[in-house]
Design a protein around this motif. Structure first.
Motif, PDB file in Angstrom:
ATOM      1  N   LEU A 190       1.175  10.597  -3.149  1.00 33.98           N
ATOM      2  CA  LEU A 190       0.497  11.258  -2.018  1.00 33.98           C
ATOM      3  C   LEU A 190       1.489  10.956  -0.813  1.00 33.98           C
ATOM      4  CD1 LEU A 190      -3.194   9.701  -2.352  1.00 33.98           C
ATOM      5  CD2 LEU A 190      -2.240  12.138  -2.959  1.00 33.98           C
ATOM      6  N   ILE A 191       2.441   9.988  -0.917  1.00 32.01           N
ATOM      7  CA  ILE A 191       3.452  10.050  -0.011  1.00 32.01           C
ATOM      8  C   ILE A 191       4.838   9.789  -0.765  1.00 32.01           C
ATOM      9  CG2 ILE A 191       1.809   8.825   1.712  1.00 32.01           C
ATOM     10  CD1 ILE A 191       3.421   6.182   0.927  1.00 32.01           C
TER      11      ILE A 191
ATOM     12  N   ALA B 143       0.782  -1.051   0.128  1.00 34.85           N
ATOM     13  CA  ALA B 143      -0.040   0.023   0.111  1.00 34.85           C
ATOM     14  C   ALA B 143       0.901   1.280   0.173  1.00 34.85           C
ATOM     15  CB  ALA B 143      -0.927  -0.091   1.164  1.00 34.85           C
ATOM     16  N   LEU B 144       1.882   1.165   0.826  1.00 35.29           N
ATOM     17  CA  LEU B 144       2.772   2.444   0.884  1.00 35.29           C
ATOM     18  C   LEU B 144       3.454   2.536  -0.617  1.00 35.29           C
ATOM     19  CD1 LEU B 144       4.518   1.841   4.236  1.00 35.29           C
ATOM     20  CD2 LEU B 144       3.080   3.522   3.750  1.00 35.29           C
ATOM     21  N   ALA B 145       3.947   1.645  -1.228  1.00 29.70           N
ATOM     22  CA  ALA B 145       4.521   1.615  -2.538  1.00 29.70           C
ATOM     23  C   ALA B 145       3.447   2.364  -3.390  1.00 29.70           C
ATOM     24  CB  ALA B 145       4.927   0.459  -3.075  1.00 29.70           C
ATOM     25  N   ARG B 146       2.134   2.031  -3.499  1.00 31.31           N
ATOM     26  CA  ARG B 146       1.282   2.379  -4.480  1.00 31.31           C
ATOM     27  C   ARG B 146       0.848   3.858  -4.018  1.00 31.31           C
ATOM     28  NH1 ARG B 146      -3.885  -1.605  -4.941  1.00 31.31           N
ATOM     29  NH2 ARG B 146      -4.588   0.327  -6.139  1.00 31.31           N
ATOM     30  N   LEU B 147       0.700   4.097  -2.751  1.00 31.41           N
ATOM     31  CA  LEU B 147       0.783   5.780  -2.479  1.00 31.41           C
ATOM     32  C   LEU B 147       1.883   6.444  -2.879  1.00 31.41           C
ATOM     33  CD1 LEU B 147      -0.949   5.187   1.143  1.00 31.41           C
ATOM     34  CD2 LEU B 147      -2.087   5.842  -0.918  1.00 31.41           C
ATOM     35  N   ALA B 148       2.968   5.865  -2.781  1.00 30.45           N
ATOM     36  CA  ALA B 148       4.140   6.686  -3.274  1.00 30.45           C
ATOM     37  C   ALA B 148       4.130   6.974  -4.868  1.00 30.45           C
ATOM     38  CB  ALA B 148       5.343   5.893  -3.053  1.00 30.45           C
ATOM     39  N   SER B 149       3.481   5.709  -5.454  1.00 30.56           N
ATOM     40  CA  SER B 149       3.376   5.906  -6.875  1.00 30.56           C
ATOM     41  C   SER B 149       2.331   6.897  -7.299  1.00 30.56           C
ATOM     42  CB  SER B 149       2.942   4.554  -7.732  1.00 30.56           C
ATOM     43  OG  SER B 149       2.753   4.728  -8.881  1.00 30.56           O
ATOM     44  N   ASP B 150       1.190   7.043  -6.430  1.00 26.97           N
ATOM     45  CA  ASP B 150       0.195   8.130  -6.511  1.00 26.97           C
ATOM     46  C   ASP B 150       0.552   9.341  -6.325  1.00 26.97           C
ATOM     47  OD1 ASP B 150      -1.612   6.039  -6.847  1.00 26.97           O
ATOM     48  OD2 ASP B 150      -2.378   6.002  -4.797  1.00 26.97           O
TER      49      ASP B 150
ATOM     50  N   VAL C  48       3.920  11.979   4.413  1.00 30.52           N
ATOM     51  CA  VAL C  48       2.909  12.527   3.448  1.00 30.52           C
ATOM     52  C   VAL C  48       3.669  13.487   2.803  1.00 30.52           C
ATOM     53  CG1 VAL C  48       0.782  14.036   3.261  1.00 30.52           C
ATOM     54  CG2 VAL C  48       1.120  12.354   5.162  1.00 30.52           C
ATOM     55  N   THR C  49       3.126  13.584   1.195  1.00 30.09           N
ATOM     56  CA  THR C  49       4.071  14.545   0.353  1.00 30.09           C
ATOM     57  C   THR C  49       3.419  15.761   0.619  1.00 30.09           C
ATOM     58  OG1 THR C  49       4.237  12.841  -1.392  1.00 30.09           O
ATOM     59  CG2 THR C  49       4.093  15.016  -1.979  1.00 30.09           C
TER      60      THR C  49
ATOM     61  N   ARG D 107      -3.902  15.951  -4.594  1.00 32.11           N
ATOM     62  CA  ARG D 107      -2.497  16.283  -4.492  1.00 32.11           C
ATOM     63  C   ARG D 107      -2.397  17.515  -3.594  1.00 32.11           C
ATOM     64  NH1 ARG D 107       0.897  14.804  -8.788  1.00 32.11           N
ATOM     65  NH2 ARG D 107       2.586  15.699  -7.507  1.00 32.11           N
ATOM     66  N   ILE D 108      -3.025  18.626  -3.940  1.00 30.05           N
ATOM     67  CA  ILE D 108      -2.807  19.622  -2.989  1.00 30.05           C
ATOM     68  C   ILE D 108      -3.813  19.740  -1.673  1.00 30.05           C
ATOM     69  CG2 ILE D 108      -2.142  20.983  -4.956  1.00 30.05           C
ATOM     70  CD1 ILE D 108      -5.150  22.068  -5.081  1.00 30.05           C
ATOM     71  N   ARG D 109      -4.502  18.624  -1.424  1.00 30.78           N
ATOM     72  CA  ARG D 109      -5.232  18.680  -0.274  1.00 30.78           C
ATOM     73  C   ARG D 109      -4.528  18.812   1.232  1.00 30.78           C
ATOM     74  NH1 ARG D 109      -9.261  13.970   1.127  1.00 30.78           N
ATOM     75  NH2 ARG D 109     -10.357  14.524  -0.947  1.00 30.78           N
ATOM     76  N   PRO D 110      -3.384  18.406   1.290  1.00 29.84           N
ATOM     77  CA  PRO D 110      -2.603  18.440   2.243  1.00 29.84           C
ATOM     78  C   PRO D 110      -2.314  20.036   2.849  1.00 29.84           C
ATOM     79  CG  PRO D 110      -1.559  16.521   1.373  1.00 29.84           C
ATOM     80  CD  PRO D 110      -2.452  17.204   0.395  1.00 29.84           C
ATOM     81  N   VAL D 111      -2.143  20.808   1.869  1.00 26.13           N
ATOM     82  CA  VAL D 111      -1.869  22.147   2.095  1.00 26.13           C
ATOM     83  C   VAL D 111      -3.308  22.837   2.126  1.00 26.13           C
ATOM     84  CG1 VAL D 111      -0.944  24.241   1.311  1.00 26.13           C
ATOM     85  CG2 VAL D 111       0.213  22.213   0.984  1.00 26.13           C
ATOM     86  N   ARG D 112      -4.084  22.620   1.239  1.00 26.21           N
ATOM     87  CA  ARG D 112      -5.467  23.301   1.214  1.00 26.21           C
ATOM     88  C   ARG D 112      -6.308  23.114   2.485  1.00 26.21           C
ATOM     89  NH1 ARG D 112      -9.245  22.708  -2.098  1.00 26.21           N
ATOM     90  NH2 ARG D 112     -10.040  24.855  -1.772  1.00 26.21           N
ATOM     91  N   MET D 113      -6.126  22.057   2.994  1.00 24.26           N
ATOM     92  CA  MET D 113      -7.107  21.693   4.204  1.00 24.26           C
ATOM     93  C   MET D 113      -6.747  22.394   5.344  1.00 24.26           C
ATOM     94  SD  MET D 113      -5.260  18.136   5.650  1.00 24.26           S
ATOM     95  CE  MET D 113      -6.834  17.768   6.567  1.00 24.26           C
TER      96      MET D 113
END
Length: 244
Positions: free
Chosen positions: A74-75, A65-72, A84-85, A174-180
């Protein structure tokens, strides 16, 4: 509300139903929702052992899961593990520019082609949600960003181009971690509600040129405004992370 938009509802199994999600898919989906939901701080390491205990699984599906999230995107891998990216200002500029382009395109295509009509049922349903919020505004909360994203995704979906909506949802995540961290004051929440209603009413009523201008102003007339908001949000995020 689920962090991932447009997840099909769970139905009773039948002969034609898709197979039950595998353990790896379940762990990926739950970890993805946790990342997008802001459950992990900007400096919090996503440790395999701790996550495996959280989900009650071995480390293998967590590692996948971590590998897939890195590919996305998001991390990302950092010192000692995954985190978290958090886009830097240069990346944010590019992502926000893409977001503005995608946002406006949904309305622009209806302006350019008279045969394109925004789906009234989608607009009406979403407007009802925002009318209710105007009557009873929610308290400031970083998770309000999910409500905000849903509005923009539904407005895009109503224009009838699924690929456009899919791209918008992806860049929003992709920008949610900042926009939140841009929804920490009551006036910000209430202003957003009022602007959403204005934009969608204009589109619903066929006043597309006015709707386009209102949407453009809403998402940011200039990149300077966007970056200023992003910088404020990143400062808030850093302060929040220090308190964790």
């Amino acid at each position: 509300m689920d962090a991932k938009l447009y997840t099909p509802s769970t139905a009773a199994p039948d002969a034609g139903a898709p197979p039950t999600p595998s353990l790896r898919e379940t762990v990926y989906a739950e970890l993805r929702a946790a990342v997008l939901g802001g459950e992990f701080g900007a400096r919090e390491r996503l440790a395999e052992v701790r996550l495996a205990a959280r989900f009650g699984v071995s480390r293998t599906p967590v590692r996948e899961a971590l590998a897939r999230l890195a590919s996305d995107g998001l991390i990302e891998r950092g010192d000692g593990g995954f985190f978290v990216t958090i886009p830097n200002l240069s990346q944010l500029k590019d992502l926000y520019e893409l977001r503005v382009t995608l946002e406006l395109r949904g309305v622009a295509r209806a302006i350019e082609d008279p045969s394109v009509r925004h789906e009234p049922e989608i607009l009406t349903a979403e407007l009802e949600r925002w009318y209710a919020m105007r009557e009873n505004p929610p308290a400031p909360d970083p998770r309000f960003v999910v409500q905000d994203e849903r509005f923009h995704a539904e407005l895009s979906r109503a224009s009838g181009n699924p690929a456009l909506t899919e791209a918008l949802v992806a860049v929003s995540e992709r920008i949610r971690p900042v926009r939140m961290y841009d929804f920490l004051t009551q006036d910000r929440v209430e202003t957003t509600i009022a602007e959403h209603i204005e934009i969608m009413e204009l589109v619903r009523d066929g006043r597309l040129d006015e709707g386009y201008r209102a949407l453009h102003a809403h998402v940011g007339d200039s990149m300077a405004v966007v970056l200023e908001r992003a910088q404020r949000a990143m400062t808030q995020m850093a302060m929040h992370a220090d308190r964790r």
